[in-house]
Motif scaffolding. Sequence first.
Motif, PDB file in Angstrom:
ATOM      1  N   GLN A   1       0.876  -1.173   0.000  1.00  0.00           N
ATOM      2  CA  GLN A   1       0.000   0.000   0.000  1.00  0.00           C
ATOM      3  C   GLN A   1       0.910   1.219   0.000  1.00  0.00           C
ATOM      4  O   GLN A   1       1.583   1.496   0.993  1.00  0.00           O
TER       5      GLN A   1
ATOM      6  N   ASP B   1       2.591   7.579  -2.253  1.00  0.00           N
ATOM      7  CA  ASP B   1       3.454   8.356  -3.157  1.00  0.00           C
ATOM      8  C   ASP B   1       4.538   7.425  -3.672  1.00  0.00           C
ATOM      9  O   ASP B   1       5.551   7.204  -3.011  1.00  0.00           O
TER      10      ASP B   1
ATOM     11  N   THR C   1       8.302   7.228  -2.298  1.00  0.00           N
ATOM     12  CA  THR C   1       8.633   6.063  -1.479  1.00  0.00           C
ATOM     13  C   THR C   1       9.835   5.316  -2.059  1.00  0.00           C
ATOM     14  O   THR C   1      10.707   4.859  -1.315  1.00  0.00           O
TER      15      THR C   1
ATOM     16  N   LEU D   1      12.251   6.644  -3.749  1.00  0.00           N
ATOM     17  CA  LEU D   1      13.427   7.454  -3.425  1.00  0.00           C
ATOM     18  C   LEU D   1      13.830   7.281  -1.958  1.00  0.00           C
ATOM     19  O   LEU D   1      15.019   7.195  -1.635  1.00  0.00           O
ATOM     20  N   ALA D   2      12.841   7.203  -1.073  1.00  0.00           N
ATOM     21  CA  ALA D   2      13.126   7.006   0.358  1.00  0.00           C
ATOM     22  C   ALA D   2      13.812   5.660   0.592  1.00  0.00           C
ATOM     23  O   ALA D   2      14.747   5.562   1.395  1.00  0.00           O
TER      24      ALA D   2
ATOM     25  N   LEU E   1      17.776   5.096   2.038  1.00  0.00           N
ATOM     26  CA  LEU E   1      18.162   4.250   3.170  1.00  0.00           C
ATOM     27  C   LEU E   1      19.499   3.552   2.890  1.00  0.00           C
ATOM     28  O   LEU E   1      20.388   3.509   3.747  1.00  0.00           O
TER      29      LEU E   1
ATOM     30  N   LEU F   1      18.434  -5.519   8.435  1.00  0.00           N
ATOM     31  CA  LEU F   1      17.676  -4.465   9.119  1.00  0.00           C
ATOM     32  C   LEU F   1      16.930  -3.603   8.108  1.00  0.00           C
ATOM     33  O   LEU F   1      15.724  -3.352   8.249  1.00  0.00           O
ATOM     34  N   HIS F   2      17.636  -3.153   7.096  1.00  0.00           N
ATOM     35  CA  HIS F   2      17.023  -2.269   6.101  1.00  0.00           C
ATOM     36  C   HIS F   2      15.921  -2.971   5.310  1.00  0.00           C
ATOM     37  O   HIS F   2      14.904  -2.363   4.974  1.00  0.00           O
TER      38      HIS F   2
ATOM     39  N   LEU G   1      12.878  -3.017   7.589  1.00  0.00           N
ATOM     40  CA  LEU G   1      12.281  -1.675   7.688  1.00  0.00           C
ATOM     41  C   LEU G   1      11.556  -1.315   6.391  1.00  0.00           C
ATOM     42  O   LEU G   1      10.465  -0.736   6.410  1.00  0.00           O
TER      43      LEU G   1
ATOM     44  N   ARG H   1       8.163  -3.010   6.121  1.00  0.00           N
ATOM     45  CA  ARG H   1       7.159  -2.375   6.983  1.00  0.00           C
ATOM     46  C   ARG H   1       6.670  -1.056   6.382  1.00  0.00           C
ATOM     47  O   ARG H   1       5.532  -0.644   6.612  1.00  0.00           O
ATOM     48  N   MET H   2       7.563  -0.375   5.638  1.00  0.00           N
ATOM     49  CA  MET H   2       7.193   0.920   5.049  1.00  0.00           C
ATOM     50  C   MET H   2       6.108   0.802   3.978  1.00  0.00           C
ATOM     51  O   MET H   2       5.378   1.759   3.735  1.00  0.00           O
ATOM     52  N   VAL H   3       6.030  -0.358   3.325  1.00  0.00           N
ATOM     53  CA  VAL H   3       5.122  -0.468   2.173  1.00  0.00           C
ATOM     54  C   VAL H   3       4.042  -1.547   2.307  1.00  0.00           C
ATOM     55  O   VAL H   3       3.128  -1.611   1.475  1.00  0.00           O
ATOM     56  N   GLN H   4       4.139  -2.398   3.330  1.00  0.00           N
ATOM     57  CA  GLN H   4       3.189  -3.498   3.464  1.00  0.00           C
ATOM     58  C   GLN H   4       1.741  -3.004   3.614  1.00  0.00           C
ATOM     59  O   GLN H   4       1.497  -2.040   4.329  1.00  0.00           O
ATOM     60  N   ALA H   5       0.803  -3.695   2.934  1.00  0.00           N
ATOM     61  CA  ALA H   5      -0.613  -3.311   3.010  1.00  0.00           C
ATOM     62  C   ALA H   5      -1.163  -3.633   4.400  1.00  0.00           C
ATOM     63  O   ALA H   5      -0.689  -4.557   5.056  1.00  0.00           O
TER      64      ALA H   5
END
Lengths: 199, 199
Positions: A153, A156, A160, A162-163, A167, A188-189, A192, A195-199
Amino acid sequence: MSAITTALTDWEHVQPPAARRLLTGAIAAFAERGYQATTTRDIASRAGMSPAALYVHYSSKEKLLFEISLYGHKAALDVLSSVEGSTPTERLQAMVSAFTVWHAEHHTVARVVQYELAALSPDHLAEVATYRRSISALMEKVLADGVSAGTFQVDDLPGTALALLSLSIDVARWYSPARQPPEALGSLHAALALRMVQA
Amino acid sequence: MSAITTALTDWEHVQPPAARRLLTGAIAAFAERGYQATTTRDIASRAGMSPAALYVHYSSKEKLLFEISLYGHKAALDVLSSVEGSTPTERLQAMVSAFTVWHAEHHTVARVVQYELAALSPDHLAEVATYRRSISALMEKVLADGVSAGTFQVDDLPGTALALLSLSIDVARWYSPARQPPEALGSLHAALALRMVQA
DNA sequence: GTCTATAATCTGATAGAC
DNA sequence: GTCTATCAGATTATAGAC
Protein backbone atom coordinates in the motif's frame (compact mmCIF):
# COMPACT_ATOMS: atom_id res chain seq x y z
CA MET A 1 27.76 -13.26 -7.67
CA SER A 2 27.63 -11.97 -11.24
CA ALA A 3 30.72 -11.24 -13.33
CA ILE A 4 30.51 -7.48 -12.98
CA THR A 5 30.11 -7.64 -9.20
CA THR A 6 33.04 -10.01 -8.86
CA ALA A 7 35.11 -7.75 -11.09
CA LEU A 8 34.35 -4.72 -8.95
CA THR A 9 35.64 -6.50 -5.89
CA ASP A 10 39.16 -7.01 -7.22
CA TRP A 11 39.30 -4.70 -10.29
CA GLU A 12 41.23 -7.40 -12.15
CA HIS A 13 39.63 -6.26 -15.38
CA VAL A 14 41.69 -3.07 -15.15
CA GLN A 15 44.95 -3.74 -16.98
CA PRO A 16 47.89 -3.38 -16.75
CA PRO A 17 48.51 -3.70 -12.98
CA ALA A 18 49.95 -0.18 -12.87
CA ALA A 19 46.62 1.21 -14.09
CA ARG A 20 44.83 -0.86 -11.46
CA ARG A 21 47.09 0.42 -8.67
CA LEU A 22 46.38 3.98 -9.76
CA LEU A 23 42.65 3.32 -9.87
CA THR A 24 42.43 1.68 -6.45
CA GLY A 25 44.65 4.40 -5.00
CA ALA A 26 42.37 7.03 -6.48
CA ILE A 27 39.28 5.34 -5.00
CA ALA A 28 40.83 5.36 -1.54
CA ALA A 29 41.93 9.00 -1.85
CA PHE A 30 38.65 10.26 -3.37
CA ALA A 31 36.61 8.46 -0.70
CA GLU A 32 38.80 9.80 2.11
CA ARG A 33 39.16 13.46 1.13
CA GLY A 34 37.01 13.99 -1.94
CA TYR A 35 37.97 14.46 -5.58
CA GLN A 36 38.99 18.12 -5.39
CA ALA A 37 41.14 17.68 -2.30
CA THR A 38 43.01 14.78 -3.89
CA THR A 39 46.10 15.63 -5.92
CA THR A 40 47.59 13.66 -8.78
CA ARG A 41 50.74 13.41 -6.65
CA ASP A 42 48.68 11.76 -3.91
CA ILE A 43 47.20 9.19 -6.29
CA ALA A 44 50.55 8.48 -7.95
CA SER A 45 52.37 8.04 -4.65
CA ARG A 46 49.71 5.57 -3.42
CA ALA A 47 50.46 3.58 -6.58
CA GLY A 48 54.21 3.89 -5.97
CA MET A 49 54.81 6.07 -9.02
CA SER A 50 55.79 9.56 -10.05
CA PRO A 51 52.97 12.01 -10.92
CA ALA A 52 53.90 11.89 -14.60
CA ALA A 53 53.32 8.12 -14.84
CA LEU A 54 49.62 8.63 -14.17
CA TYR A 55 49.14 10.27 -17.57
CA VAL A 56 50.42 7.21 -19.42
CA HIS A 57 47.35 5.34 -18.14
CA TYR A 58 44.71 8.06 -17.77
CA SER A 59 44.47 11.21 -19.86
CA SER A 60 43.38 13.35 -16.88
CA LYS A 61 42.40 13.23 -13.24
CA GLU A 62 38.75 13.62 -14.26
CA LYS A 63 39.01 10.64 -16.61
CA LEU A 64 40.17 8.54 -13.67
CA LEU A 65 37.16 9.70 -11.66
CA PHE A 66 34.88 8.87 -14.58
CA GLU A 67 36.26 5.32 -14.89
CA ILE A 68 35.58 4.75 -11.19
CA SER A 69 32.13 6.35 -11.29
CA LEU A 70 31.02 4.56 -14.46
CA TYR A 71 32.08 1.11 -13.27
CA GLY A 72 30.65 1.80 -9.81
CA HIS A 73 27.29 2.74 -11.30
CA LYS A 74 27.29 -0.38 -13.48
CA ALA A 75 27.99 -2.54 -10.44
CA ALA A 76 25.31 -0.85 -8.32
CA LEU A 77 22.72 -1.32 -11.08
CA ASP A 78 23.84 -4.94 -11.51
CA VAL A 79 23.31 -5.60 -7.81
CA LEU A 80 19.69 -4.40 -8.01
CA SER A 81 18.80 -6.00 -11.34
CA SER A 82 20.22 -9.46 -10.62
CA VAL A 83 17.93 -9.95 -7.62
CA GLU A 84 15.59 -12.93 -7.73
CA GLY A 85 12.27 -13.66 -6.06
CA SER A 86 8.81 -14.86 -7.10
CA THR A 87 6.78 -12.19 -5.24
CA PRO A 88 7.13 -8.38 -4.92
CA THR A 89 7.70 -8.88 -1.18
CA GLU A 90 10.62 -11.23 -1.77
CA ARG A 91 12.09 -9.06 -4.50
CA LEU A 92 11.80 -5.82 -2.48
CA GLN A 93 13.51 -7.38 0.53
CA ALA A 94 16.27 -8.84 -1.65
CA MET A 95 16.78 -5.54 -3.47
CA VAL A 96 17.00 -3.36 -0.36
CA SER A 97 19.21 -5.88 1.40
CA ALA A 98 21.59 -6.26 -1.57
CA PHE A 99 21.74 -2.51 -2.25
CA THR A 100 22.54 -1.76 1.39
CA VAL A 101 25.14 -4.55 1.57
CA TRP A 102 26.79 -3.19 -1.59
CA HIS A 103 26.98 0.34 -0.18
CA ALA A 104 28.49 -0.99 3.06
CA GLU A 105 30.90 -3.50 1.51
CA HIS A 106 32.06 -1.07 -1.19
CA HIS A 107 31.61 2.10 0.83
CA THR A 108 34.74 3.70 -0.64
CA VAL A 109 33.59 3.25 -4.25
CA ALA A 110 30.03 4.06 -3.19
CA ARG A 111 31.17 7.36 -1.71
CA VAL A 112 32.73 8.31 -5.05
CA VAL A 113 29.61 7.15 -6.93
CA GLN A 114 27.16 9.05 -4.72
CA TYR A 115 29.04 12.18 -3.69
CA GLU A 116 31.44 13.12 -6.50
CA LEU A 117 28.96 13.52 -9.36
CA ALA A 118 29.52 17.30 -9.42
CA ALA A 119 33.18 16.80 -10.35
CA LEU A 120 32.34 14.90 -13.56
CA SER A 121 32.38 16.67 -16.92
CA PRO A 122 28.88 17.38 -18.36
CA ASP A 123 29.23 14.54 -20.90
CA HIS A 124 30.43 12.05 -18.32
CA LEU A 125 27.72 13.10 -15.87
CA ALA A 126 25.09 12.52 -18.56
CA GLU A 127 26.42 9.01 -19.12
CA VAL A 128 26.28 7.93 -15.47
CA ALA A 129 22.88 9.62 -15.10
CA THR A 130 21.38 6.97 -17.39
CA TYR A 131 22.44 4.29 -14.89
CA ARG A 132 20.95 6.31 -12.03
CA ARG A 133 17.59 6.52 -13.83
CA SER A 134 17.62 2.74 -14.36
CA ILE A 135 18.22 2.22 -10.64
CA SER A 136 15.24 4.41 -9.72
CA ALA A 137 13.08 2.67 -12.32
CA LEU A 138 13.85 -0.77 -10.84
CA MET A 139 12.80 0.36 -7.36
CA GLU A 140 9.60 1.98 -8.68
CA LYS A 141 8.78 -1.18 -10.65
CA VAL A 142 8.85 -3.53 -7.65
CA LEU A 143 6.64 -1.13 -5.69
CA ALA A 144 4.16 -0.90 -8.58
CA ASP A 145 4.11 -4.71 -8.83
CA GLY A 146 3.36 -4.99 -5.12
CA VAL A 147 0.54 -2.44 -5.34
CA SER A 148 -0.99 -4.28 -8.31
CA ALA A 149 -0.80 -7.55 -6.41
CA GLY A 150 -2.44 -5.94 -3.39
CA THR A 151 0.42 -6.80 -1.04
CA PHE A 152 1.80 -3.22 -0.88
CA GLN A 153 0.00 0.00 0.00
CA VAL A 154 1.90 3.02 -1.32
CA ASP A 155 0.51 6.57 -1.48
CA ASP A 156 3.45 8.36 -3.16
CA LEU A 157 5.21 5.84 -5.37
CA PRO A 158 8.20 7.90 -6.67
CA GLY A 159 8.68 9.44 -3.20
CA THR A 160 8.63 6.06 -1.48
CA ALA A 161 11.03 4.56 -4.02
CA LEU A 162 13.43 7.45 -3.42
CA ALA A 163 13.13 7.01 0.36
CA LEU A 164 13.98 3.31 0.03
CA LEU A 165 17.03 4.12 -2.09
CA SER A 166 18.04 6.83 0.43
CA LEU A 167 18.16 4.25 3.17
CA SER A 168 20.89 2.33 1.30
CA ILE A 169 22.69 5.26 -0.32
CA ASP A 170 23.16 7.13 2.96
CA VAL A 171 25.11 4.10 4.24
CA ALA A 172 28.04 5.27 2.10
CA ARG A 173 28.17 8.51 4.11
CA TRP A 174 28.66 6.99 7.57
CA TYR A 175 29.59 3.30 7.21
CA SER A 176 32.71 1.96 8.83
CA PRO A 177 33.56 -1.77 8.87
CA ALA A 178 34.19 -1.56 12.62
CA ARG A 179 30.55 -0.72 13.26
CA GLN A 180 28.73 -3.81 12.01
CA PRO A 181 28.88 -6.47 9.28
CA PRO A 182 27.20 -5.44 6.00
CA GLU A 183 24.77 -8.36 6.11
CA ALA A 184 23.28 -7.35 9.48
CA LEU A 185 22.67 -3.87 8.11
CA GLY A 186 21.12 -5.33 4.95
CA SER A 187 18.68 -7.44 6.98
CA LEU A 188 17.68 -4.47 9.12
CA HIS A 189 17.02 -2.27 6.10
CA ALA A 190 15.10 -5.01 4.29
CA ALA A 191 12.82 -5.43 7.32
CA LEU A 192 12.28 -1.68 7.69
CA ALA A 193 11.58 -1.34 3.95
CA LEU A 194 8.93 -4.04 4.05
CA ARG A 195 7.16 -2.37 6.98
CA MET A 196 7.19 0.92 5.05
CA VAL A 197 5.12 -0.47 2.17
CA GLN A 198 3.19 -3.50 3.46
CA ALA A 199 -0.61 -3.31 3.01
CA MET B 1 9.66 29.05 15.11
CA SER B 2 12.44 29.37 17.70
CA ALA B 3 14.95 32.21 17.70
CA ILE B 4 17.81 30.09 16.38
CA THR B 5 15.75 28.67 13.53
CA THR B 6 14.52 32.12 12.52
CA ALA B 7 18.08 33.40 12.67
CA LEU B 8 19.33 30.66 10.36
CA THR B 9 16.78 31.64 7.75
CA ASP B 10 18.10 35.18 7.31
CA TRP B 11 21.50 35.11 9.06
CA GLU B 12 20.78 38.58 10.47
CA HIS B 13 22.79 37.70 13.58
CA VAL B 14 25.93 37.76 11.43
CA GLN B 15 27.25 41.31 11.57
CA PRO B 16 28.34 43.48 9.85
CA PRO B 17 26.46 42.99 6.54
CA ALA B 18 29.74 42.44 4.70
CA ALA B 19 30.47 39.40 6.90
CA ARG B 20 26.95 38.13 6.21
CA ARG B 21 27.35 38.53 2.44
CA LEU B 22 30.60 36.53 2.63
CA LEU B 23 28.95 33.83 4.71
CA THR B 24 25.89 33.41 2.49
CA GLY B 25 28.13 33.49 -0.59
CA ALA B 26 30.29 30.78 0.94
CA ILE B 27 27.23 28.62 1.72
CA ALA B 28 26.06 28.83 -1.88
CA ALA B 29 29.54 28.04 -3.23
CA PHE B 30 30.29 25.20 -0.77
CA ALA B 31 26.87 23.62 -1.44
CA GLU B 32 27.30 23.90 -5.21
CA ARG B 33 30.88 22.70 -5.69
CA GLY B 34 32.14 21.61 -2.28
CA TYR B 35 34.57 23.29 0.11
CA GLN B 36 37.79 22.26 -1.63
CA ALA B 37 36.61 23.31 -5.08
CA THR B 38 35.59 26.75 -3.81
CA THR B 39 38.25 29.47 -3.88
CA THR B 40 38.46 32.51 -1.63
CA ARG B 41 38.23 34.59 -4.82
CA ASP B 42 34.92 32.88 -5.64
CA ILE B 43 33.47 33.63 -2.20
CA ALA B 44 34.70 37.23 -2.23
CA SER B 45 33.32 37.95 -5.69
CA ARG B 46 29.89 36.58 -4.68
CA ALA B 47 29.98 39.12 -1.85
CA GLY B 48 31.11 41.86 -4.25
CA MET B 49 34.54 42.22 -2.64
CA SER B 50 38.22 41.68 -3.32
CA PRO B 51 39.79 38.44 -2.01
CA ALA B 52 41.72 40.38 0.64
CA ALA B 53 38.55 41.79 2.25
CA LEU B 54 37.52 38.27 3.30
CA TYR B 55 40.34 38.13 5.85
CA VAL B 56 39.09 41.24 7.67
CA HIS B 57 35.98 39.22 8.66
CA TYR B 58 37.25 35.64 8.81
CA SER B 59 40.77 34.54 9.72
CA SER B 60 40.78 31.70 7.15
CA LYS B 61 38.64 29.86 4.65
CA GLU B 62 38.29 26.98 7.14
CA LYS B 63 37.05 29.36 9.85
CA LEU B 64 34.29 30.43 7.48
CA LEU B 65 33.34 26.79 6.93
CA PHE B 66 33.35 26.22 10.69
CA GLU B 67 31.00 29.17 11.34
CA ILE B 68 28.54 27.76 8.79
CA SER B 69 28.85 24.19 10.06
CA LEU B 70 28.55 25.12 13.74
CA TYR B 71 25.49 27.29 13.29
CA GLY B 72 23.95 24.76 10.92
CA HIS B 73 24.39 21.99 13.49
CA LYS B 74 22.88 24.19 16.22
CA ALA B 75 19.86 24.88 14.02
CA ALA B 76 19.41 21.21 13.08
CA LEU B 77 19.54 20.17 16.74
CA ASP B 78 17.13 22.97 17.63
CA VAL B 79 14.63 21.73 15.04
CA LEU B 80 14.60 18.26 16.61
CA SER B 81 14.61 19.32 20.24
CA SER B 82 11.87 21.95 20.01
CA VAL B 83 9.31 19.40 18.80
CA GLU B 84 6.21 18.96 20.94
CA GLY B 85 3.77 16.09 21.38
CA SER B 86 2.22 14.17 24.25
CA THR B 87 2.87 10.64 22.89
CA PRO B 88 5.95 8.98 21.32
CA THR B 89 3.92 8.56 18.13
CA GLU B 90 3.18 12.27 17.90
CA ARG B 91 6.73 13.24 18.78
CA LEU B 92 8.32 10.82 16.29
CA GLN B 93 6.13 12.07 13.45
CA ALA B 94 6.83 15.69 14.35
CA MET B 95 10.59 15.06 14.61
CA VAL B 96 10.94 13.23 11.31
CA SER B 97 8.71 15.75 9.54
CA ALA B 98 10.56 18.77 10.95
CA PHE B 99 14.01 17.28 10.31
CA THR B 100 13.12 16.46 6.70
CA VAL B 101 11.55 19.89 6.14
CA TRP B 102 14.68 21.53 7.53
CA HIS B 103 16.98 19.55 5.22
CA ALA B 104 14.79 20.45 2.22
CA GLU B 105 14.24 24.12 3.08
CA HIS B 106 17.88 24.69 4.02
CA HIS B 107 19.37 22.15 1.62
CA THR B 108 22.36 24.38 0.84
CA VAL B 109 23.36 24.76 4.49
CA ALA B 110 22.42 21.14 5.10
CA ARG B 111 24.77 20.00 2.34
CA VAL B 112 27.64 21.81 4.04
CA VAL B 113 26.62 20.41 7.45
CA GLN B 114 26.34 16.81 6.24
CA TYR B 115 29.01 16.51 3.54
CA GLU B 116 31.88 18.87 4.42
CA LEU B 117 32.82 17.50 7.84
CA ALA B 118 36.12 16.15 6.51
CA ALA B 119 37.31 19.67 5.65
CA LEU B 120 37.03 20.88 9.26
CA SER B 121 40.11 21.06 11.48
CA PRO B 122 40.30 18.31 14.14
CA ASP B 123 39.29 20.75 16.91
CA HIS B 124 36.38 22.16 14.96
CA LEU B 125 35.23 18.69 13.94
CA ALA B 126 35.22 17.63 17.59
CA GLU B 127 33.02 20.61 18.47
CA VAL B 128 30.34 19.90 15.85
CA ALA B 129 30.50 16.18 16.69
CA THR B 130 28.95 16.93 20.09
CA TYR B 131 25.89 18.35 18.33
CA ARG B 132 25.71 15.30 16.09
CA ARG B 133 25.70 12.98 19.12
CA SER B 134 22.86 15.01 20.67
CA ILE B 135 20.83 14.63 17.48
CA SER B 136 21.26 10.84 17.51
CA ALA B 137 20.41 10.71 21.22
CA LEU B 138 17.12 12.56 20.67
CA MET B 139 16.04 10.10 17.98
CA GLU B 140 17.01 7.10 20.11
CA LYS B 141 15.12 8.55 23.08
CA VAL B 142 11.79 8.85 21.29
CA LEU B 143 12.11 5.27 20.01
CA ALA B 144 12.91 4.00 23.53
CA ASP B 145 9.90 5.89 24.92
CA GLY B 146 7.65 4.31 22.29
CA VAL B 147 8.98 0.82 23.05
CA SER B 148 8.42 1.37 26.79
CA ALA B 149 4.88 2.54 26.13
CA GLY B 150 4.23 -0.51 23.95
CA THR B 151 3.30 1.55 20.88
CA PHE B 152 6.59 0.88 19.03
CA GLN B 153 8.22 -2.42 18.19
CA VAL B 154 11.93 -1.96 17.45
CA ASP B 155 14.48 -4.76 17.17
CA ASP B 156 17.67 -2.74 16.60
CA LEU B 157 17.22 0.61 18.33
CA PRO B 158 20.45 2.43 17.32
CA GLY B 159 20.21 1.03 13.80
CA THR B 160 16.59 2.11 13.41
CA ALA B 161 17.34 5.58 14.80
CA LEU B 162 20.15 5.96 12.29
CA ALA B 163 17.86 4.78 9.46
CA LEU B 164 15.26 7.39 10.44
CA LEU B 165 17.91 10.13 10.45
CA SER B 166 19.22 8.87 7.09
CA LEU B 167 15.81 9.40 5.54
CA SER B 168 16.00 13.13 6.34
CA ILE B 169 19.73 13.68 5.91
CA ASP B 170 19.82 12.16 2.44
CA VAL B 171 17.33 14.83 1.35
CA ALA B 172 20.23 17.31 1.36
CA ARG B 173 21.94 15.24 -1.35
CA TRP B 174 19.18 15.32 -3.97
CA TYR B 175 16.63 17.99 -3.01
CA SER B 176 15.72 20.72 -5.46
CA PRO B 177 12.91 23.22 -4.77
CA ALA B 178 11.45 22.50 -8.23
CA ARG B 179 10.71 18.93 -7.26
CA GLN B 180 8.24 19.32 -4.41
CA PRO B 181 7.42 21.56 -1.42
CA PRO B 182 9.32 20.67 1.76
CA GLU B 183 6.12 20.08 3.74
CA ALA B 184 4.85 17.35 1.38
CA LEU B 185 8.17 15.56 1.75
CA GLY B 186 8.03 15.96 5.54
CA SER B 187 4.57 14.38 5.68
CA LEU B 188 5.66 11.47 3.51
CA HIS B 189 8.71 10.77 5.65
CA ALA B 190 6.74 11.07 8.89
CA ALA B 191 4.22 8.51 7.63
CA LEU B 192 6.96 6.13 6.45
CA ALA B 193 8.82 6.52 9.76
CA LEU B 194 5.75 5.63 11.76
CA ARG B 195 5.13 2.48 9.71
CA MET B 196 8.77 1.49 10.29
CA VAL B 197 8.38 1.33 14.08
CA GLN B 198 4.68 0.82 14.84
CA ALA B 199 3.87 -2.21 17.00
C1' DG C 1 56.41 2.78 -19.16
C1' DT C 2 58.79 5.24 -15.82
C1' DC C 3 61.65 8.87 -14.52
C1' DT C 4 63.32 14.07 -13.59
C1' DA C 5 62.45 18.62 -14.65
C1' DT C 6 59.50 22.18 -15.58
C1' DA C 7 55.87 24.96 -17.81
C1' DA C 8 51.70 27.60 -16.91
C1' DT C 9 48.43 28.56 -13.85
C1' DC C 10 46.03 28.92 -9.60
C1' DT C 11 45.86 28.83 -4.51
C1' DG C 12 45.33 30.83 0.44
C1' DA C 13 46.92 34.46 2.64
C1' DT C 14 49.58 39.04 3.59
C1' DA C 15 51.50 44.04 3.04
C1' DG C 16 50.61 48.52 2.81
C1' DA C 17 48.06 52.57 0.56
C1' DC C 18 43.78 55.03 1.12
C1' DG D 1 37.12 48.22 5.99
C1' DT D 2 38.25 47.91 1.25
C1' DC D 3 41.44 48.17 -2.26
C1' DT D 4 45.71 46.80 -5.50
C1' DA D 5 49.68 44.22 -5.65
C1' DT D 6 52.06 40.35 -4.52
C1' DC D 7 54.30 36.42 -1.96
C1' DA D 8 55.26 31.59 -1.48
C1' DG D 9 53.86 27.44 -2.51
C1' DA D 10 50.91 23.95 -4.80
C1' DT D 11 48.41 22.31 -8.83
C1' DT D 12 47.51 19.77 -13.39
C1' DA D 13 49.74 18.46 -17.10
C1' DT D 14 53.69 18.12 -20.54
C1' DA D 15 58.64 17.48 -22.50
C1' DG D 16 62.22 14.71 -23.19
C1' DA D 17 65.86 11.38 -21.36
C1' DC D 18 66.37 6.50 -20.44
